[in-house]
Design a protein around this motif. Structure first.
Motif, PDB file in Angstrom:
ATOM      1  N   ARG A 192       3.959  24.709  15.881  1.00  0.00           N
ATOM      2  CA  ARG A 192       3.527  25.093  17.233  1.00  0.00           C
ATOM      3  C   ARG A 192       2.274  25.974  17.176  1.00  0.00           C
ATOM      4  NH1 ARG A 192       8.336  28.218  19.701  1.00  0.00           N
ATOM      5  NH2 ARG A 192       8.343  28.978  17.540  1.00  0.00           N
ATOM      6  N   LEU A 193       1.351  25.663  18.065  1.00  0.00           N
ATOM      7  CA  LEU A 193       0.091  26.405  18.147  1.00  0.00           C
ATOM      8  C   LEU A 193      -0.008  27.056  19.523  1.00  0.00           C
ATOM      9  CD1 LEU A 193      -2.672  27.061  16.774  1.00  0.00           C
ATOM     10  CD2 LEU A 193      -3.575  25.005  17.889  1.00  0.00           C
ATOM     11  N   LEU A 229      -0.575  28.218  26.686  1.00  0.00           N
ATOM     12  CA  LEU A 229       0.297  27.064  26.478  1.00  0.00           C
ATOM     13  C   LEU A 229       0.662  26.996  25.005  1.00  0.00           C
ATOM     14  CD1 LEU A 229      -1.288  24.412  25.022  1.00  0.00           C
ATOM     15  CD2 LEU A 229      -2.427  24.359  27.234  1.00  0.00           C
ATOM     16  N   ILE A 230       1.754  26.299  24.717  1.00  0.00           N
ATOM     17  CA  ILE A 230       2.156  26.026  23.340  1.00  0.00           C
ATOM     18  C   ILE A 230       2.041  24.527  23.116  1.00  0.00           C
ATOM     19  CG2 ILE A 230       4.087  25.994  21.718  1.00  0.00           C
ATOM     20  CD1 ILE A 230       5.010  28.626  22.829  1.00  0.00           C
ATOM     21  N   TRP A 231       1.365  24.182  22.038  1.00  0.00           N
ATOM     22  CA  TRP A 231       1.094  22.779  21.707  1.00  0.00           C
ATOM     23  C   TRP A 231       1.570  22.509  20.292  1.00  0.00           C
ATOM     24  CZ3 TRP A 231      -3.985  21.051  19.230  1.00  0.00           C
ATOM     25  CH2 TRP A 231      -4.044  19.656  19.101  1.00  0.00           C
ATOM     26  N   ASP A 232       2.320  21.436  20.127  1.00  0.00           N
ATOM     27  CA  ASP A 232       2.721  20.999  18.799  1.00  0.00           C
ATOM     28  C   ASP A 232       1.873  19.790  18.428  1.00  0.00           C
ATOM     29  OD1 ASP A 232       3.911  19.946  16.508  1.00  0.00           O
ATOM     30  OD2 ASP A 232       5.907  20.633  17.085  1.00  0.00           O
ATOM     31  N   PRO A 233       0.888  19.943  17.562  1.00  0.00           N
ATOM     32  CA  PRO A 233       0.002  18.814  17.252  1.00  0.00           C
ATOM     33  C   PRO A 233       0.704  17.686  16.502  1.00  0.00           C
ATOM     34  CG  PRO A 233      -0.477  20.665  15.814  1.00  0.00           C
ATOM     35  CD  PRO A 233       0.489  21.167  16.841  1.00  0.00           C
ATOM     36  N   LEU A 234       1.863  17.950  15.898  1.00  0.00           N
ATOM     37  CA  LEU A 234       2.576  16.884  15.177  1.00  0.00           C
ATOM     38  C   LEU A 234       3.360  15.984  16.123  1.00  0.00           C
ATOM     39  CD1 LEU A 234       3.877  18.725  11.986  1.00  0.00           C
ATOM     40  CD2 LEU A 234       1.783  17.390  12.295  1.00  0.00           C
ATOM     41  N   GLN A 267       3.319  19.604  24.626  1.00  0.00           N
ATOM     42  CA  GLN A 267       2.648  20.823  25.065  1.00  0.00           C
ATOM     43  C   GLN A 267       3.317  21.325  26.324  1.00  0.00           C
ATOM     44  OE1 GLN A 267      -1.296  20.393  27.172  1.00  0.00           O
ATOM     45  NE2 GLN A 267      -1.350  18.448  26.062  1.00  0.00           N
ATOM     46  N   ARG A 268       3.386  22.629  26.457  1.00  0.00           N
ATOM     47  CA  ARG A 268       4.031  23.251  27.607  1.00  0.00           C
ATOM     48  C   ARG A 268       3.223  24.464  28.032  1.00  0.00           C
ATOM     49  NH1 ARG A 268       9.482  23.682  28.934  1.00  0.00           N
ATOM     50  NH2 ARG A 268       9.661  21.599  27.998  1.00  0.00           N
ATOM     51  N   GLU A 269       2.757  24.457  29.281  1.00  0.00           N
ATOM     52  CA  GLU A 269       2.087  25.629  29.814  1.00  0.00           C
ATOM     53  C   GLU A 269       3.109  26.745  30.018  1.00  0.00           C
ATOM     54  OE1 GLU A 269      -0.325  24.879  33.229  1.00  0.00           O
ATOM     55  OE2 GLU A 269      -1.152  23.020  32.412  1.00  0.00           O
ATOM     56  N   ALA A 294       6.718  38.514  26.042  1.00  0.00           N
ATOM     57  CA  ALA A 294       7.472  37.391  26.595  1.00  0.00           C
ATOM     58  C   ALA A 294       8.197  36.703  25.447  1.00  0.00           C
ATOM     59  CB  ALA A 294       6.555  36.414  27.307  1.00  0.00           C
ATOM     60  N   ASP A 295       9.508  36.522  25.576  1.00  0.00           N
ATOM     61  CA  ASP A 295      10.258  35.760  24.586  1.00  0.00           C
ATOM     62  C   ASP A 295       9.884  34.289  24.688  1.00  0.00           C
ATOM     63  OD1 ASP A 295      11.542  38.030  23.706  1.00  0.00           O
ATOM     64  OD2 ASP A 295      13.243  37.778  25.057  1.00  0.00           O
ATOM     65  N   VAL A 296       9.921  33.586  23.565  1.00  0.00           N
ATOM     66  CA  VAL A 296       9.610  32.160  23.529  1.00  0.00           C
ATOM     67  C   VAL A 296      10.805  31.415  22.956  1.00  0.00           C
ATOM     68  CG1 VAL A 296       8.117  30.377  22.556  1.00  0.00           C
ATOM     69  CG2 VAL A 296       7.126  32.540  23.310  1.00  0.00           C
ATOM     70  N   ASP A 297      11.296  30.449  23.699  1.00  0.00           N
ATOM     71  CA  ASP A 297      12.377  29.579  23.243  1.00  0.00           C
ATOM     72  C   ASP A 297      11.805  28.168  23.128  1.00  0.00           C
ATOM     73  OD1 ASP A 297      14.693  28.265  22.629  1.00  0.00           O
ATOM     74  OD2 ASP A 297      15.656  28.545  24.587  1.00  0.00           O
ATOM     75  N   GLY A 298      11.489  27.770  21.910  1.00  0.00           N
ATOM     76  CA  GLY A 298      10.858  26.465  21.730  1.00  0.00           C
ATOM     77  C   GLY A 298       9.479  26.454  22.334  1.00  0.00           C
ATOM     78  N   HIS A 299       9.335  25.725  23.449  1.00  0.00           N
ATOM     79  CA  HIS A 299       8.057  25.680  24.157  1.00  0.00           C
ATOM     80  C   HIS A 299       8.144  26.372  25.520  1.00  0.00           C
ATOM     81  CE1 HIS A 299       7.317  22.604  21.150  1.00  0.00           C
ATOM     82  NE2 HIS A 299       6.043  22.579  21.485  1.00  0.00           N
ATOM     83  N   THR A 300       9.140  27.215  25.722  1.00  0.00           N
ATOM     84  CA  THR A 300       9.366  27.831  27.018  1.00  0.00           C
ATOM     85  C   THR A 300       9.192  29.330  26.928  1.00  0.00           C
ATOM     86  OG1 THR A 300      10.954  26.106  27.586  1.00  0.00           O
ATOM     87  CG2 THR A 300      10.995  28.100  28.927  1.00  0.00           C
TER      88      THR A 300
END
Length: 611
Positions: free
Chosen positions: A234-235, A248-253, A257-259, A294-300
């Protein structure tokens, strides 16, 4: 000719000397930056300080308390980092401030330094990433080639070029396991708005994220960092899809992506917490800043929790492995300090604390492009109207903030009111405000500055016969342009490291700034001659009536010396009152006594020429 950092403005010094005026003591008071820490050895830290009278890099072993000066160069050193294991200090070695050089490294505990990546010739830096296995990724930029990115393996083999393009680009980040590299690039030709490409270390493309493909060039992205966990691709990315910088979090693999929706009205930057469980958000809005977790759960993104900081400006923050947050804070009235969210002071500079200054007043003025925000400081004594300094910030993608600065405080101590204008082009007010300059640079900013000037005169703050227009870098450019475009508005002009002859500056400046100027003006000087002419101070030099003071670094790659000499020659031909000070450095000085000397000369010039 943008993204020009301000000249070093708050150098430090030696021991306390109460016989000196407060304005000099603010420059000389030792300062420290926010310490960065080695990712796998968090007790090992690196910071910048001016304790010797020149800004240099220092190591700090938190376990033992030992501090050591790591660099010692005549013109100072401020670009450096630590290897992930904390074993080495890396720093960029240029020549006399010209920003053209190579990376060096030395052991954390001290010892001789060496060229860190043999085989790479000097260039302008386009980023650096250090892997945990000893792999090094170096970004370089030259006039002949453009941007190249090279990978050097720990086996000592020659570095391998994995990326090349004429347009500007840079190393973004290396994934925690060292398998993925994020590159920010502007191959589409818009140097103000980057796209992101993720590649493997042999240069093989993995994925592309490009918001300019959405039908407008006015959407940009920035790399904020890979998740700090092995095997986590995750980037964290900054984006401008909704009129301001957001996350946003983006997984290039996987392509997912999730804003990350965060209802913050200004612009945000962020970094991961050390365990990847959340992100630390720095929020800039209307010349002030604040911190959130902010806590991050996966892409949230989870609920925002405020990290308490005093009212003012946070000039950098980092989340430590124990979950605490360290930050560098100041306000216009109070000197900077490095604090922790635990309430503790993180790092105290040695010696005297800088004398305080005066708080700012927020002013909003109707301008031709919308409400213009200005920060106003009044002298401690006397009634207006005051002689008034309009101190114009550089960038232009930058902003003045409620933060401590020695140079404006010096003008205040000499009886001047100080006004700083966040004109169109400034950050912290949304993407539309920042991007408003396209194809009409300089003239738009001057409209906003003139609107604030009118307010200052009408309200009795400023004496219209005693107005100083000043600034450094882009602020110096606007100073010279304003003296020619608005000659009736200004009594004296004081320009530091300015753009003076825009076309000549373009041909002489570093490659990254050429790309930015082509974006701002819609093409080269040959492709858009009218725009370049209309935005160049030398076009209006024969209309300048105010006395002009100019200071310039003879090794400056951002606002080169030749174009300043062209402007000065025109002033000489007319017999116009002016003074020029040339010094042996680049885009501003990192030496305390040099900055004090320059500030003294600027103020004395203004006092001599004001009614």
């Amino acid at each position: 000719m943008t993204e020009r950092p301000e000249p070093a403005d708050e150098p430090g010094g030696h021991g306390e000397d109460v016989t000196l005026p407060d304005w000099e003591r603010r420059f000389r008071a030792p300062r420290v930056s926010l310490p960065q820490w080695a990712l796998d050895a968090p007790d090992r830290s690196l910071f910048i300080s001016n304790a010797t009278g020149t800004f240099e890099l220092y190591t700090w072993d938190r376990a033992t308390g030992e501090r050591r000066q790591a660099t010692d160069r005549p013109n100072g050193t401020v670009h450096g980092t630590l290897s992930p294991d904390g074993a080495h200090v890396w720093w960029f070695a240029d020549s006399d401030g010209d920003e053209f050089g190579v990376w060096h490294r030395q052991p954390f505990a001290g010892g001789p330094h060496e060229a860190a990546v043999p085989g790479l010739e000097p260039a302008y830096s386009a980023g650096l990433a250090l892997g945990r296995d000893g792999t090094v990724v170096v970004g370089r930029m030259t006039e002949e080639v453009g941007t190249t990115i090279h990978v050097a393996r720990p086996d000592g083999s020659a570095p391998v070029e994995i990326y090349r393009h004429r347009e500007s680009a840079g190393v973004g980040d290396l994934s925690h396991d060292g398998t993925l590299l994020a590159i920010e690039h502007t191959e589409h030709g818009d140097a103000m708005h980057s796209a992101i490409r993720v590649v493997r270390l042999d240069g093989t493309p993995v994925a592309e994220l490009d918001d300019t493909e959405a039908g407008t060039k006015d959407l940009g992205l920035s790399v904020l960092g890979f998740a700090p966990v092995d095997g986590d691709s995750r980037l964290l990315v900054g984006h401008q899809r909704h009129g301001r910088w957001e996350l946003l979090i983006w997984d290039p693999l996987t392509g997912e992506q999730r804003e990350l929706a965060c209802e913050l009205p200004g612009e945000v930057g962020a970094e991961w917490y050390a365990d990847g469980s959340g992100v630390l958000i720095e929020h800039d809005y209307r010349a002030r800043s604040e911190l959130w977790r902010a806590d991050v759960d996966g892409h949230t993104l989870g609920e925002l929790t405020r990290v308490h900081t005093p009212a003012g400006t946070v000039a950098g923050a980092t989340a430590r492995p124990d979950g605490s947050v360290e930050f560098l804070w100041s306000s216009a009235a109070e000197p900077p300090r490095v604090q922790s969210s635990t309430g503790a002071t993180v790092l105290d500079p040695p010696g005297e604390t800088a004398p305080p200054s005066l708080p700012v007043q927020d002013v909003w003025v109707d301008g031709p492009g919308g409400a213009v925000h200005a920060l106003v400081q009044r002298p401690a004594e006397g009634e207006g109207p005051f002689p008034t300094v309009f101190d114009i910030h550089g960038g232009p993608t930058h902003h003045d903030s409620d933060s401590f600065a020695a140079a404006p405080a010096a003008w205040l101590d000499h009886g001047f009111a100080v006004v700083r204008v966040n004109y169109r082009g400034s950050t912290g007010y949304g993407r539309e405000w920042t991007d408003a300059l396209r194809h009409c640079i300089g003239l738009i900013e001057l409209e906003d500055i003139a609107a604030v000037r009118e307010w200052c005169v009408e309200t009795g703050l400023a004496d219209p016969e005693r107005l100083v227009l000043t600034g450094g870098s882009w602020g110096g450019y606007l100073t010279l342009l304003g003296l020619g475009v608005q000659p009736a508005l200004w009594t004296v002009g004081v320009a530091a490291v300015p753009v003076a002859d825009y076309v000549t500056a373009y041909h002489d400046e570093m490659e990254a700034l050429k790309a930015m100027d082509r974006t701002l003006l819609g093409g080269t000087p040959e492709e858009q001659p009218e725009r370049w002419r209309d935005s160049s101070p030398i076009t209006y030099v024969d209309r300048v009536t105010a006395p002009v003071y100019i200071s310039a670094g003879v090794n400056d790659p951002r606002c080169p010396i030749r174009q300043i000499e062209n402007y000065v020659d025109r002033l000489k031909e007319r017999g116009a009152p002016h003074e020029v000070y040339r010094y042996d450095a680049g885009h501003g000085s990192l030496v305390v006594e040099e900055r004090i000397k320059q500030t003294r000369m600027e103020i004395e010039f203004a006092l001599r020429h004001l009614p």
